[in-house]
Design a protein around this motif. Structure first.
Motif, PDB file in Angstrom:
ATOM      1  N   TYR A  34       1.092  -1.378   0.113  1.00 46.08           N
ATOM      2  CA  TYR A  34       0.072   0.105  -0.016  1.00 46.08           C
ATOM      3  C   TYR A  34       1.029   1.301  -0.067  1.00 46.08           C
ATOM      4  O   TYR A  34       0.569   2.232  -0.801  1.00 46.08           O
ATOM      5  N   LEU A  35       1.956   1.263   0.732  1.00 43.11           N
ATOM      6  CA  LEU A  35       2.628   2.428   0.894  1.00 43.11           C
ATOM      7  C   LEU A  35       3.746   2.628  -0.234  1.00 43.11           C
ATOM      8  O   LEU A  35       3.672   4.031  -0.756  1.00 43.11           O
ATOM      9  N   ARG A  36       3.865   1.606  -1.115  1.00 48.45           N
ATOM     10  CA  ARG A  36       4.450   1.984  -2.430  1.00 48.45           C
ATOM     11  C   ARG A  36       3.639   2.528  -3.455  1.00 48.45           C
ATOM     12  O   ARG A  36       3.929   3.258  -4.192  1.00 48.45           O
ATOM     13  N   TRP A  37       2.186   1.758  -3.263  1.00 51.64           N
ATOM     14  CA  TRP A  37       1.053   2.278  -4.096  1.00 51.64           C
ATOM     15  C   TRP A  37       0.999   3.837  -3.790  1.00 51.64           C
ATOM     16  O   TRP A  37       0.982   4.793  -4.718  1.00 51.64           O
ATOM     17  N   ARG A  38       0.939   4.184  -2.538  1.00 49.50           N
ATOM     18  CA  ARG A  38       0.585   5.574  -2.213  1.00 49.50           C
ATOM     19  C   ARG A  38       1.574   6.495  -2.240  1.00 49.50           C
ATOM     20  O   ARG A  38       1.440   7.775  -2.651  1.00 49.50           O
ATOM     21  N   ASN A  39       2.812   6.122  -2.146  1.00 50.67           N
ATOM     22  CA  ASN A  39       3.923   7.001  -2.331  1.00 50.67           C
ATOM     23  C   ASN A  39       5.093   6.712  -3.549  1.00 50.67           C
ATOM     24  O   ASN A  39       6.097   6.086  -3.154  1.00 50.67           O
TER      25      ASN A  39
END
Length: 64
Positions: A34-39
């Motif tokens: 999720y963090l890779r997708w979000r940032n």
């Protein structure tokens, strides 16, 4: 059938410990995804951001 660990009076079933460890790794993996997708940190995006900041500094007369 439940397997009990007999070392040190540990009464948590061995299978439960394995399931818990697996759940933690899945949760960590999903959070990282999720963090890779979000940032996103794509090199072309970062280069464009650096260029834009340099352009703005140039307009303001700030050298660096």
């Amino acid at each position: 059938m439940t397997l009990l660990a007999s070392v040190g009076g540990n009464r948590v079933p061995v299978v439960a410990q394995l399931v818990r460890a697996d759940e933690d790794s899945v949760q960590t993996r999903e959070l990282q995804r999720y963090l890779r997708w979000r940032n996103p940190r794509h090199s072309d995006v970062l280069a464009a951001q650096r260029g834009e900041r340099a352009r703005i500094r140039g307009e303001k007369g700030i050298l660096s």
